[in-house]
Design a protein around this motif. Structure first.
Motif, short mmCIF file in Angstrom:
data_model
loop_
_atom_site.label_atom_id
_atom_site.label_comp_id
_atom_site.label_asym_id
_atom_site.label_seq_id
_atom_site.Cartn_x
_atom_site.Cartn_y
_atom_site.Cartn_z
N PHE A 285 -33.52 30.09 -73.77
CA PHE A 285 -32.97 28.74 -73.73
C PHE A 285 -32.75 28.24 -72.30
O PHE A 285 -33.13 27.12 -71.97
N ARG A 286 -32.17 29.09 -71.45
CA ARG A 286 -31.86 28.64 -70.09
C ARG A 286 -33.13 28.27 -69.33
O ARG A 286 -33.19 27.22 -68.67
N ASN A 287 -34.15 29.11 -69.43
CA ASN A 287 -35.38 28.83 -68.69
C ASN A 287 -36.16 27.67 -69.30
O ASN A 287 -36.72 26.84 -68.56
N ALA A 288 -36.19 27.59 -70.62
CA ALA A 288 -36.95 26.52 -71.27
C ALA A 288 -36.29 25.16 -71.09
O ALA A 288 -36.98 24.14 -70.96
N MET A 289 -34.96 25.12 -71.07
CA MET A 289 -34.24 23.86 -70.98
C MET A 289 -33.98 23.42 -69.56
O MET A 289 -33.38 22.36 -69.34
N LEU A 290 -34.42 24.19 -68.59
CA LEU A 290 -34.15 23.86 -67.19
C LEU A 290 -34.67 22.48 -66.85
O LEU A 290 -33.94 21.63 -66.31
N LEU A 291 -35.93 22.23 -67.15
CA LEU A 291 -36.55 20.95 -66.82
C LEU A 291 -35.91 19.81 -67.58
O LEU A 291 -35.70 18.72 -67.03
N ILE A 292 -35.56 20.04 -68.83
CA ILE A 292 -35.06 18.97 -69.70
C ILE A 292 -33.63 18.56 -69.32
O ILE A 292 -33.32 17.39 -69.16
N ILE A 293 -32.76 19.57 -69.18
CA ILE A 293 -31.36 19.27 -68.87
C ILE A 293 -31.21 18.72 -67.46
O ILE A 293 -30.47 17.76 -67.22
N ALA A 294 -31.92 19.32 -66.51
CA ALA A 294 -31.82 18.85 -65.13
C ALA A 294 -32.37 17.43 -64.97
O ALA A 294 -31.99 16.71 -64.04
N GLY A 295 -33.26 17.03 -65.87
CA GLY A 295 -33.82 15.69 -65.79
C GLY A 295 -33.00 14.62 -66.48
O GLY A 295 -33.43 13.46 -66.52
N PHE A 296 -31.82 14.98 -66.99
CA PHE A 296 -30.99 14.02 -67.71
C PHE A 296 -30.61 12.81 -66.84
O PHE A 296 -30.73 11.66 -67.30
N PRO A 297 -30.14 12.98 -65.58
CA PRO A 297 -29.79 11.80 -64.78
C PRO A 297 -30.96 10.85 -64.59
O PRO A 297 -30.81 9.63 -64.72
N SER A 298 -32.14 11.39 -64.29
CA SER A 298 -33.30 10.54 -64.09
C SER A 298 -33.70 9.84 -65.37
O SER A 298 -34.10 8.66 -65.36
N ALA A 299 -33.61 10.54 -66.50
CA ALA A 299 -33.95 9.93 -67.78
C ALA A 299 -33.00 8.78 -68.11
O ALA A 299 -33.42 7.72 -68.59
N PHE A 300 -31.72 8.97 -67.81
CA PHE A 300 -30.74 7.93 -68.08
C PHE A 300 -31.01 6.69 -67.23
O PHE A 300 -31.00 5.56 -67.73
N ILE A 301 -31.29 6.89 -65.94
CA ILE A 301 -31.58 5.77 -65.05
C ILE A 301 -32.84 5.05 -65.50
O ILE A 301 -32.92 3.82 -65.47
N SER A 302 -33.85 5.81 -65.92
CA SER A 302 -35.10 5.21 -66.36
C SER A 302 -34.87 4.32 -67.59
O SER A 302 -35.36 3.18 -67.64
N ILE A 303 -34.14 4.82 -68.57
CA ILE A 303 -33.86 4.03 -69.77
C ILE A 303 -32.96 2.86 -69.44
O ILE A 303 -33.13 1.74 -69.95
N LEU A 304 -32.01 3.06 -68.53
CA LEU A 304 -31.04 2.04 -68.18
C LEU A 304 -31.70 0.82 -67.55
O LEU A 304 -31.38 -0.33 -67.90
N PHE A 305 -32.63 1.04 -66.62
CA PHE A 305 -33.16 -0.06 -65.83
C PHE A 305 -34.57 -0.50 -66.19
O PHE A 305 -35.01 -1.55 -65.76
N THR A 306 -35.30 0.29 -66.96
CA THR A 306 -36.68 -0.08 -67.25
C THR A 306 -36.98 -0.17 -68.74
O THR A 306 -37.98 -0.77 -69.11
N GLY A 307 -36.16 0.43 -69.58
CA GLY A 307 -36.51 0.52 -70.98
C GLY A 307 -35.84 -0.49 -71.89
O GLY A 307 -36.11 -0.51 -73.09
#
Length: 372
Positions: A285-307
């Protein structure tokens, strides 16, 4: 890690400066600037950026408020601006002075950047309000859409992706893949229109409202009613954005787990007698979710301002997406460049936060040691 963070913070300055220079240069050669907008207002041909959507004939530059010129033109032929034929050249000079175009482009850019350095974004050309006040007023709508959409997408996609990885090739995996393909193939705004037709008084049921973030009598409600009214208003737009956004995250989660499940350390853990649950959640779980969880801030900003632009227009929500769209169409330069500067700066900072989260989740990742 501290040296890496300092280097990244210092790199924000040239990156931000370069983005502002490029956008400023592009805008200078684009037709339809504020001067031409004012000329259209004087000649009675101005229309709103959203007139086609709302059915109105007026616009930001044709109603009351905003900077306006009160002199009616006489003769003369001014070829510098489209539609200026027949207006007095002195009037054109007055309009240029009104918007600061009597100064060279380089001087205007330097003055703009000096103001932005102290977070002074100026006043809107057509709204008679400070840019920062406009952004603050529109922020609740966009934050509501972005935050709840991001949270729900993560809450659905991560468990579903893990289940698909564990049951790879099963009937569950096949059927859910079909749903995901359907959700990924159909744009979110089509789901929004479908939900309006079905549940918002389009042709069938009239269960949900179509305008605003809260009801008109929200101030008179109790706290429980206010919370219910708030979620009642955002239910359809958030659901539309979730349907259009969960597919990619689900498949990313599944593929991340599949990549990790077959690695040597997983085989070793199983050979030592660890239970499947311990192997899955204690190691994979820790290794597989590294990319997904760490990308949460960028995903939020992307949805907030472009989606959220289309959703704001479809559901009549006055947020940052609609503000930016109207600013671009109306050439409201203070709003355009002010929001561009602020949101680009926020995005760059969020990228640094994502890197820090990578390190926190897995201390083995050391960007400083890699010379990043």
């Amino acid at each position: 890690m501290s040296a890496y963070i300092i280097r990244r913070l210092l790199l924000i300055i040239p990156t931000l400066f370069g983005i502002m220079v490029i956008n400023f240069a592009v805008v200078q050669v684009a037709p339809g600037g504020p001067a031409e907008q004012m000329i259209a207002q004087i000649k009675g041909t101005a229309t709103s950026a959203t007139a086609r959507f709302g059915g109105g004939s007026g616009g930001e530059t044709s109603g009351g408020g905003g900077k306006s010129a009160t002199i009616s033109g006489g003769g003369g032929d001014v070829a510098k601006y489209r539609g200026a034929k027949g207006l007095d050249p002195d009037l054109i000079k007055e309009i240029e002075k009104l918007y600061g175009f009597d100064k060279p482009a380089g001087e205007r850019f330097w003055m703009m950047m000096k103001s932005y350095a102290v977070f002074d974004f100026g006043d809107s050309f057509f709204r008679d309000r400070k840019v920062i006040d406009l952004v603050i007023d529109k922020m609740p709508v966009s934050i509501s859409l972005g935050l709840w959409t991001t949270l729900i997408v993560y809450l659905i996609s991560i468990p579903l992706g893990v289940m698909k990885a564990v049951r790879d090739g099963s009937h569950f995996d096949i059927w859910t893949s079909g749903v995901i393909v359907l959700g990924n193939a159909i744009p979110g705004f089509l789901f929004a229109i479908l939900l309006i037709v079905l549940f918002a008084g389009g042709s069938f049921l009239d269960w949900f409202p179509l305008r605003g973030l809260t009801s008109a009598d929200w101030d008179t409600m109790g706290w429980a009613q206010r919370i219910g009214d708030y979620f009642w208003h955002i239910a359809l737009p958030v659901l539309s954005m979730v349907i259009g956004g969960f597919a990619g995250m689900t498949m990313l989660t599944k593929n991340s787990f599949l990549d990790e499940i077959n690695k040597q350390y997983v085989i070793t853990a199983r050979s030592k007698g660890l239970s499947e649950k311990r192997v899955l959640y204690g190691h994979v779980f820790r290794n597989a979710m590294l990319l997904i969880i760490a990308g949460f801030p960028s995903a939020f900003i992307s949805i907030l301002f472009t989606g959220s632009l289309l959703m704001e227009m479809i559901f009549s929500l006055d947020g940052l997406g609609l503000l930016g769209f109207e600013a671009v169409v109306n050439r409201d330069y203070p709003v355009m460049f002010g929001t561009l500067f602020a949101f680009t700066l926020l995005g760059l900072i969020m990228n640094i936060i994502s890197d820090v989260m990578y390190h926190i989740i897995d201390p083995r990742i050391d960007f400083e040691a890699r010379g990043a």
